[in-house]
Design an enzyme around this catalytic site. Structure first.
Site, PDB file in Angstrom:
ATOM      1  N   HIS A 150       0.843  -1.208   0.000  1.00 46.86           N
ATOM      2  CA  HIS A 150       0.000   0.000   0.000  1.00 46.86           C
ATOM      3  C   HIS A 150       0.877   1.257   0.000  1.00 46.86           C
ATOM      4  O   HIS A 150       0.621   2.210  -0.754  1.00 46.86           O
ATOM      5  CB  HIS A 150      -0.914  -0.051   1.233  1.00 46.86           C
ATOM      6  CG  HIS A 150      -1.843   1.116   1.380  1.00 46.86           C
ATOM      7  ND1 HIS A 150      -3.220   1.009   1.238  1.00 46.86           N
ATOM      8  CD2 HIS A 150      -1.606   2.413   1.697  1.00 46.86           C
ATOM      9  CE1 HIS A 150      -3.768   2.200   1.444  1.00 46.86           C
ATOM     10  NE2 HIS A 150      -2.813   3.077   1.731  1.00 46.86           N
ATOM     11  N   GLU A 151       1.928   1.261   0.830  1.00 47.50           N
ATOM     12  CA  GLU A 151       2.799   2.445   0.919  1.00 47.50           C
ATOM     13  C   GLU A 151       3.684   2.596  -0.319  1.00 47.50           C
ATOM     14  O   GLU A 151       3.933   3.715  -0.777  1.00 47.50           O
ATOM     15  CB  GLU A 151       3.666   2.383   2.183  1.00 47.50           C
ATOM     16  CG  GLU A 151       2.894   2.299   3.494  1.00 47.50           C
ATOM     17  CD  GLU A 151       1.776   3.314   3.633  1.00 47.50           C
ATOM     18  OE1 GLU A 151       1.865   4.424   3.080  1.00 47.50           O
ATOM     19  OE2 GLU A 151       0.783   2.989   4.312  1.00 47.50           O
TER      20      GLU A 151
HETATM   21 ZN   LIG Z   1      -2.779   5.089   2.264  1.00 44.96          ZN
END
Ligand SMILES: [Zn+2]
Length: 182
Positions: A150-151
């Site tokens: 996600h990052e």
């Molecule tokens: Zn996020």
């Protein structure tokens, strides 16, 4: 092995930007992990994550800076299996991944929605530590693997909204503090 926070200067809490801010949709450049400005940015990301309830990760574009830097800490989250404590990486890449799984995801920059996102459940991530610039590798699974992906997506200008299969895979956030917000 958890990142040694004492290697960073004191962090300042920064304002978290929300979609559709342009910076969130912009691929961040690689940056020099030994640059004092980058080191300060990493410290600020950790400080901002720490004061945000339910937040398990934060990337530079989320504080308005287009750069490949982020922090993650999934310690204590119920979906966590492997956990490395605090992870802070610059110019990180997924170099190996396997076993896709769809699961619900949230984001501080998209506060009103969650989405069902397919991600690898086992990943090897390689990046550089802020400060020393030393190359490091994180091998992990389950929720920490999801948070890292996600990052890394944020650093590439992608939100979980770009990964959902369609509107049917989006949900209104019902209990804000209970949902993970990487
Ligand atoms: Zn996020």
């Amino acid at each position: 092995m958890s990142f040694d926070l004492s290697t960073l200067p004191p962090g300042r809490v920064r304002e978290v930007v929300r979609a559709p801010a342009h910076v969130l949709a912009t691929a961040g450049p690689e940056v020099d992990p030994t640059d004092p400005e980058v080191v300060q940015l990493c410290a600020d990301l950790v400080a901002t994550m720490r004061v945000s309830p339910g937040c398990v990760g934060l990337a530079a574009p989320q504080v308005g800076v287009s750069a490949q830097a982020f922090c993650v800490d999934v310690t204590g989250h119920p979906k966590t299996r492997a956990g490395h404590g605090l992870v802070v990486l610059v110019n990180a890449r997924v170099v190996e991944s396997s076993r896709n799984e769809r699961a619900r995801e949230g984001c501080m920059s998209v506060p009103d929605l969650t989405g069902d996102v397919k991600r690898a459940t086992r990943v090897t991530v390689r990046g550089h530590l802020p400060g020393t610039g030393e190359e490091t590798e994180v091998v992990t699974d389950a929720f920490e693997a999801r948070a890292l992906q996600h990052e890394i997506d944020h650093c590439a200008g992608l939100l979980f909204l770009d990964r959902v299969a369609g509107a049917h895979a989006l949900h209104a956030r019902q209990v804000y503090l209970d949902a993970p917000a990487p």
